[in-house]
Design a protein around this motif. Structure first.
Motif, PDB file in Angstrom:
ATOM      1  N   ASP A 204     -34.693 -12.305 -43.608  1.00  0.00           N
ATOM      2  CA  ASP A 204     -33.350 -12.438 -44.174  1.00  0.00           C
ATOM      3  C   ASP A 204     -33.510 -12.846 -45.642  1.00  0.00           C
ATOM      4  O   ASP A 204     -34.003 -13.944 -45.928  1.00  0.00           O
ATOM      5  N   PRO A 205     -33.126 -11.984 -46.599  1.00  0.00           N
ATOM      6  CA  PRO A 205     -33.392 -12.303 -47.999  1.00  0.00           C
ATOM      7  C   PRO A 205     -32.384 -13.278 -48.607  1.00  0.00           C
ATOM      8  O   PRO A 205     -32.622 -13.835 -49.677  1.00  0.00           O
ATOM      9  N   ARG A 206     -31.274 -13.521 -47.913  1.00  0.00           N
ATOM     10  CA  ARG A 206     -30.204 -14.314 -48.528  1.00  0.00           C
ATOM     11  C   ARG A 206     -30.622 -15.741 -48.867  1.00  0.00           C
ATOM     12  O   ARG A 206     -30.345 -16.216 -49.974  1.00  0.00           O
ATOM     13  N   PRO A 207     -31.327 -16.424 -47.963  1.00  0.00           N
ATOM     14  CA  PRO A 207     -31.731 -17.803 -48.307  1.00  0.00           C
ATOM     15  C   PRO A 207     -32.799 -17.859 -49.404  1.00  0.00           C
ATOM     16  O   PRO A 207     -33.113 -18.955 -49.886  1.00  0.00           O
ATOM     17  N   LEU A 208     -33.353 -16.710 -49.791  1.00  0.00           N
ATOM     18  CA  LEU A 208     -34.395 -16.723 -50.823  1.00  0.00           C
ATOM     19  C   LEU A 208     -33.800 -16.839 -52.230  1.00  0.00           C
ATOM     20  O   LEU A 208     -34.504 -17.119 -53.185  1.00  0.00           O
ATOM     21  N   ARG A 209     -32.500 -16.604 -52.323  1.00  0.00           N
ATOM     22  CA  ARG A 209     -31.868 -16.596 -53.645  1.00  0.00           C
ATOM     23  C   ARG A 209     -31.988 -17.970 -54.335  1.00  0.00           C
ATOM     24  O   ARG A 209     -32.279 -18.032 -55.532  1.00  0.00           O
ATOM     25  N   ALA A 210     -31.774 -19.049 -53.589  1.00  0.00           N
ATOM     26  CA  ALA A 210     -31.793 -20.379 -54.215  1.00  0.00           C
ATOM     27  C   ALA A 210     -33.179 -20.726 -54.768  1.00  0.00           C
ATOM     28  O   ALA A 210     -33.293 -21.079 -55.952  1.00  0.00           O
ATOM     29  N   PRO A 211     -34.249 -20.613 -53.972  1.00  0.00           N
ATOM     30  CA  PRO A 211     -35.569 -20.911 -54.553  1.00  0.00           C
ATOM     31  C   PRO A 211     -35.961 -19.924 -55.653  1.00  0.00           C
ATOM     32  O   PRO A 211     -36.644 -20.305 -56.612  1.00  0.00           O
ATOM     33  N   TRP A 212     -35.526 -18.675 -55.526  1.00  0.00           N
ATOM     34  CA  TRP A 212     -35.807 -17.672 -56.573  1.00  0.00           C
ATOM     35  C   TRP A 212     -35.156 -18.105 -57.882  1.00  0.00           C
ATOM     36  O   TRP A 212     -35.808 -18.125 -58.932  1.00  0.00           O
ATOM     37  N   LEU A 213     -33.875 -18.471 -57.792  1.00  0.00           N
ATOM     38  CA  LEU A 213     -33.149 -18.851 -59.001  1.00  0.00           C
ATOM     39  C   LEU A 213     -33.772 -20.083 -59.642  1.00  0.00           C
ATOM     40  O   LEU A 213     -33.896 -20.179 -60.869  1.00  0.00           O
ATOM     41  N   GLN A 215     -36.936 -21.076 -59.471  1.00  0.00           N
ATOM     42  CA  GLN A 215     -38.205 -20.734 -60.138  1.00  0.00           C
ATOM     43  C   GLN A 215     -37.992 -19.926 -61.405  1.00  0.00           C
ATOM     44  O   GLN A 215     -38.626 -20.169 -62.427  1.00  0.00           O
ATOM     45  N   VAL A 216     -37.096 -18.928 -61.315  1.00  0.00           N
ATOM     46  CA  VAL A 216     -36.842 -18.077 -62.471  1.00  0.00           C
ATOM     47  C   VAL A 216     -36.241 -18.916 -63.601  1.00  0.00           C
ATOM     48  O   VAL A 216     -36.621 -18.780 -64.775  1.00  0.00           O
ATOM     49  N   THR A 217     -35.324 -19.795 -63.266  1.00  0.00           N
ATOM     50  CA  THR A 217     -34.703 -20.656 -64.276  1.00  0.00           C
ATOM     51  C   THR A 217     -35.760 -21.520 -64.950  1.00  0.00           C
ATOM     52  O   THR A 217     -35.767 -21.668 -66.186  1.00  0.00           O
ATOM     53  N   SER A 218     -36.652 -22.062 -64.156  1.00  0.00           N
ATOM     54  CA  SER A 218     -37.683 -22.923 -64.714  1.00  0.00           C
ATOM     55  C   SER A 218     -38.588 -22.150 -65.685  1.00  0.00           C
ATOM     56  O   SER A 218     -38.901 -22.626 -66.778  1.00  0.00           O
ATOM     57  N   ILE A 219     -38.976 -20.930 -65.297  1.00  0.00           N
ATOM     58  CA  ILE A 219     -39.862 -20.132 -66.161  1.00  0.00           C
ATOM     59  C   ILE A 219     -39.122 -19.689 -67.428  1.00  0.00           C
ATOM     60  O   ILE A 219     -39.643 -19.790 -68.539  1.00  0.00           O
ATOM     61  N   LEU A 220     -37.885 -19.193 -67.270  1.00  0.00           N
ATOM     62  CA  LEU A 220     -37.136 -18.723 -68.435  1.00  0.00           C
ATOM     63  C   LEU A 220     -36.875 -19.880 -69.409  1.00  0.00           C
ATOM     64  O   LEU A 220     -36.987 -19.725 -70.629  1.00  0.00           O
ATOM     65  N   THR A 221     -36.546 -21.029 -68.869  1.00  0.00           N
ATOM     66  CA  THR A 221     -36.266 -22.187 -69.723  1.00  0.00           C
ATOM     67  C   THR A 221     -37.519 -22.576 -70.499  1.00  0.00           C
ATOM     68  O   THR A 221     -37.473 -22.836 -71.703  1.00  0.00           O
ATOM     69  N   GLN A 222     -38.641 -22.578 -69.785  1.00  0.00           N
ATOM     70  CA  GLN A 222     -39.926 -22.880 -70.417  1.00  0.00           C
ATOM     71  C   GLN A 222     -40.216 -21.857 -71.527  1.00  0.00           C
ATOM     72  O   GLN A 222     -40.840 -22.186 -72.542  1.00  0.00           O
ATOM     73  N   ALA A 223     -39.751 -20.630 -71.329  1.00  0.00           N
ATOM     74  CA  ALA A 223     -39.985 -19.557 -72.310  1.00  0.00           C
ATOM     75  C   ALA A 223     -38.891 -19.529 -73.379  1.00  0.00           C
ATOM     76  O   ALA A 223     -38.781 -18.548 -74.115  1.00  0.00           O
ATOM     77  N   THR A 224     -38.093 -20.568 -73.469  1.00  0.00           N
ATOM     78  CA  THR A 224     -36.975 -20.708 -74.418  1.00  0.00           C
ATOM     79  C   THR A 224     -35.942 -19.590 -74.269  1.00  0.00           C
ATOM     80  O   THR A 224     -35.287 -19.196 -75.224  1.00  0.00           O
ATOM     81  N   LEU A 225     -35.824 -19.066 -73.047  1.00  0.00           N
ATOM     82  CA  LEU A 225     -34.820 -18.027 -72.794  1.00  0.00           C
ATOM     83  C   LEU A 225     -33.704 -18.626 -71.948  1.00  0.00           C
ATOM     84  O   LEU A 225     -33.945 -19.539 -71.155  1.00  0.00           O
ATOM     85  N   SER A 226     -32.491 -18.099 -72.140  1.00  0.00           N
ATOM     86  CA  SER A 226     -31.397 -18.655 -71.347  1.00  0.00           C
ATOM     87  C   SER A 226     -31.163 -17.800 -70.104  1.00  0.00           C
ATOM     88  O   SER A 226     -31.437 -16.598 -70.090  1.00  0.00           O
ATOM     89  N   VAL A 227     -30.664 -18.455 -69.071  1.00  0.00           N
ATOM     90  CA  VAL A 227     -30.388 -17.779 -67.806  1.00  0.00           C
ATOM     91  C   VAL A 227     -28.952 -17.274 -67.850  1.00  0.00           C
ATOM     92  O   VAL A 227     -28.039 -18.054 -68.116  1.00  0.00           O
ATOM     93  N   PRO A 228     -28.752 -15.982 -67.614  1.00  0.00           N
ATOM     94  CA  PRO A 228     -27.389 -15.443 -67.720  1.00  0.00           C
ATOM     95  C   PRO A 228     -26.472 -16.007 -66.636  1.00  0.00           C
ATOM     96  O   PRO A 228     -26.934 -16.417 -65.564  1.00  0.00           O
ATOM     97  N   GLN A 229     -25.191 -15.967 -66.931  1.00  0.00           N
ATOM     98  CA  GLN A 229     -24.188 -16.254 -65.901  1.00  0.00           C
ATOM     99  C   GLN A 229     -24.148 -15.059 -64.958  1.00  0.00           C
ATOM    100  O   GLN A 229     -24.329 -13.921 -65.380  1.00  0.00           O
ATOM    101  N   ASP A 230     -23.946 -15.341 -63.655  1.00  0.00           N
ATOM    102  CA  ASP A 230     -23.748 -14.222 -62.735  1.00  0.00           C
ATOM    103  C   ASP A 230     -22.438 -13.546 -63.082  1.00  0.00           C
ATOM    104  O   ASP A 230     -21.401 -14.207 -63.182  1.00  0.00           O
ATOM    105  N   GLY A 231     -22.467 -12.256 -63.284  1.00  0.00           N
ATOM    106  CA  GLY A 231     -21.239 -11.535 -63.592  1.00  0.00           C
ATOM    107  C   GLY A 231     -21.255 -10.216 -62.857  1.00  0.00           C
ATOM    108  O   GLY A 231     -21.103 -10.174 -61.645  1.00  0.00           O
ATOM    109  N   TRP A 232     -21.553  -9.166 -63.585  1.00  0.00           N
ATOM    110  CA  TRP A 232     -21.588  -7.837 -62.972  1.00  0.00           C
ATOM    111  C   TRP A 232     -22.777  -7.719 -62.017  1.00  0.00           C
ATOM    112  O   TRP A 232     -23.783  -8.410 -62.176  1.00  0.00           O
TER     113      TRP A 232
END
Lengths: 265, 199
Positions: A204-213, A215-232
């Motif tokens: 079930d991939p749905r519960p993977l979204r929270a840990p994915w977000l 980790q991705v947020t942590s890496i992007l932030t470390q890379a001085t990149l901003s995490v987009p707002q969920d939209g489209w």
């Protein structure tokens, strides 16, 4: 068990088998299409070692595609082979997630896509190793080891380019923005996958979204990149509704087989 | 020999029950050695020692750990089980063909070659002899500290140079000439070299 019960059990097993074939094809499509996009970098990498690295990763995906397609063919038992799945289906019959088919773009786009997919795959493959289907579990057990290498590389590139020059930073940020709407599809599930999750075969991939977000947020932030707002959000790959890019990709990937059906060398 | 009795390619992928988890490379290899020693057909294992990895031709499939099992049934049919190193390893088909050729040459007409995915291949399966041969061939063998999988990625420096044995080396790329190797350079003798990376 009387005949009627046996019949019902048979028909349930048959439904599950057919669903597993479709699932294996989906996973094969994901791997083939992304592997092909990576292979397009051959001889176009920014430097030789990176060129080789991209082709090594592409090869890992191609290997997975072959294992998934071969398994689907075997389970289906209709005499099809892995090549029939790769070369003899049209775009509408492919069921890969859309994020995999987007054109390779610039190097920033390619590496951001790898990062988003690699983080997902480390989480997803980790669980797939425990699938009730032993072949799918076996493919995952191989894949998880390779994916850890993939992620380390895409993570390093994210830091290097995100926290790099103004131009590399801008390109990375643009790639994140362009790709974000395609990530939601990774965490969705249709009725076919629901039936397989219930049988312990799919994850079930749905519960993977929270840990994915996270980790991705942590890496992007470390890379001085901003995490987009969920939209489209764009979706449809699993049902065969693709962007126009998949047709272009298949035209090239299948050209030899289309011109010379059944050719071998 | 008739074509119908010989199967070499496109065997279905057969997952077997996973072996118990083995914690150290020594234990992993010892388990393989035990399996070979207890085989009732040692001559078949010896025969297949002649089949080498097409990309690292000093390593036999046994030394590489790709050769998982050899059996012979009551009807004299030989079953060989191989496991791929990496999912996309392009050498696997050549290995299957080479095993088939070796068996045919020795007069075996009935055989099957199976591909097994689980348990996944690991560099822990390399034989001590294979590690020495890699080194002599100019490829640094994988580190042997697989306790923590997370740490089992290629280090940035310090892999011993297979030429001058200095450990003053640096990683050039995590991905080298094949999927199973990373590229290093020795800062003392200046030679670049492949490192057979841990998996």
């Amino acid at each position: 068990m009387d005949n009627r019960e046996a019949h019902v059990a048979d028909s349930q097993a048959e439904t599950l088998r057919a669903a597993t074939v479709s699932y294996a094809v989906r996973l094969g499509d994901d791997a083939l299409v992304l592997g092909h996009r990576l292979s397009e970098w051959c001889s176009r990498g920014p430097f030789l070692e990176e060129d080789l690295a991209l082709q090594n990763v592409a090869l890992d995906y191609l290997g997975r595609a072959r294992m998934y397609y071969s398994y689907a063919a075997e389970l289906e038992g209709q005499g099809r082979t892995e090549d029939d799945f790769a070369y003899r289906r049209d775009a509408r019959q492919f069921s890969n997630l859309l994020i995999h088919e987007l054109p390779r773009g610039d190097f920033a786009f390619t590496m951001v896509r790898q990062l988003l997919v690699d983080v997902f795959n480390t989480l997803w493959l980790e669980q797939m190793q425990r699938s009730a289907d032993q072949t799918l579990a076996g493919v995952a057990a191989k894949g998880i080891k390779e994916t850890r290498y993939h992620l380390r590389r895409s993570h390093e590139w994210a830091l290097r380019l995100g926290d790099g020059t103004p131009e590399s930073q801008q390109r990375m940020q643009q790639a994140v923005a362009d790709l974000w709407g395609y990530t939601h599809e990774m965490f969705e599930m249709d009725t076919l996958e629901q039936s397989l999750v219930a049988a312990g075969i799919a994850v079930d991939p749905r519960p993977l979204r929270a840990p994915w977000l996270q980790q991705v947020t942590s890496i992007l932030t470390q890379a001085t990149l901003s995490v987009p707002q969920d939209g489209w959000a764009v979706r449809g790959g699993r049902s065969g509704y693709h962007t126009e890019n998949l047709g272009h990709l298949l035209m090239e990937l299948q050209s030899v087989h289309r011109a010379y059906p059944g050719v071998s060398w | 020999m008739t074509a119908s009795t010989v199967k070499t390619q496109r065997q279905p992928i057969v997952p077997l029950l996973p072996m118990p988890l083995l914690s150290t490379p020594e234990a992993a290899f010892a388990a393989r050695q035990r399996q070979r020693d207890q085989s009732s057909h040692p001559e078949l294992w010896n025969l297949l020692d002649a089949v080498k990895d097409p990309e690292v031709p000093v390593l036999s499939l046994w030394d590489l750990g790709v050769l998982c099992d050899v059996q012979q049934d009551a009807q004299a049919k030989v079953s060989v089980t191989l496991t791929p190193t990496y999912s996309g390893c392009p050498a696997l088909e050549t290995m299957q063909a080479d095993v088939a050729a070796q068996l045919q040459q020795a007069g075996f007409e009935h055989y099957e070659i199976h591909i097994r995915l689980a348990p996944a291949w690991t560099t822990d399966a390399l034989s001590p002899n294979g590690r020495r041969q890699l080194q002599a061939y100019g490829i640094a063998p994988p580190l042997q500290d697989s306790c923590a999988l997370a740490a089992a990625l290629t280090p940035e420096a310090g892999i011993e140079c297979p030429h001058c044995h200095s450990d003053n080396t640096r990683r050039i790329s995590e991905f080298g000439s094949t999927a199973c190797k990373a590229l290093f350079q020795c800062l003392d003798c200046a030679e670049p070299f492949d490192y057979f990376k841990q998996l």
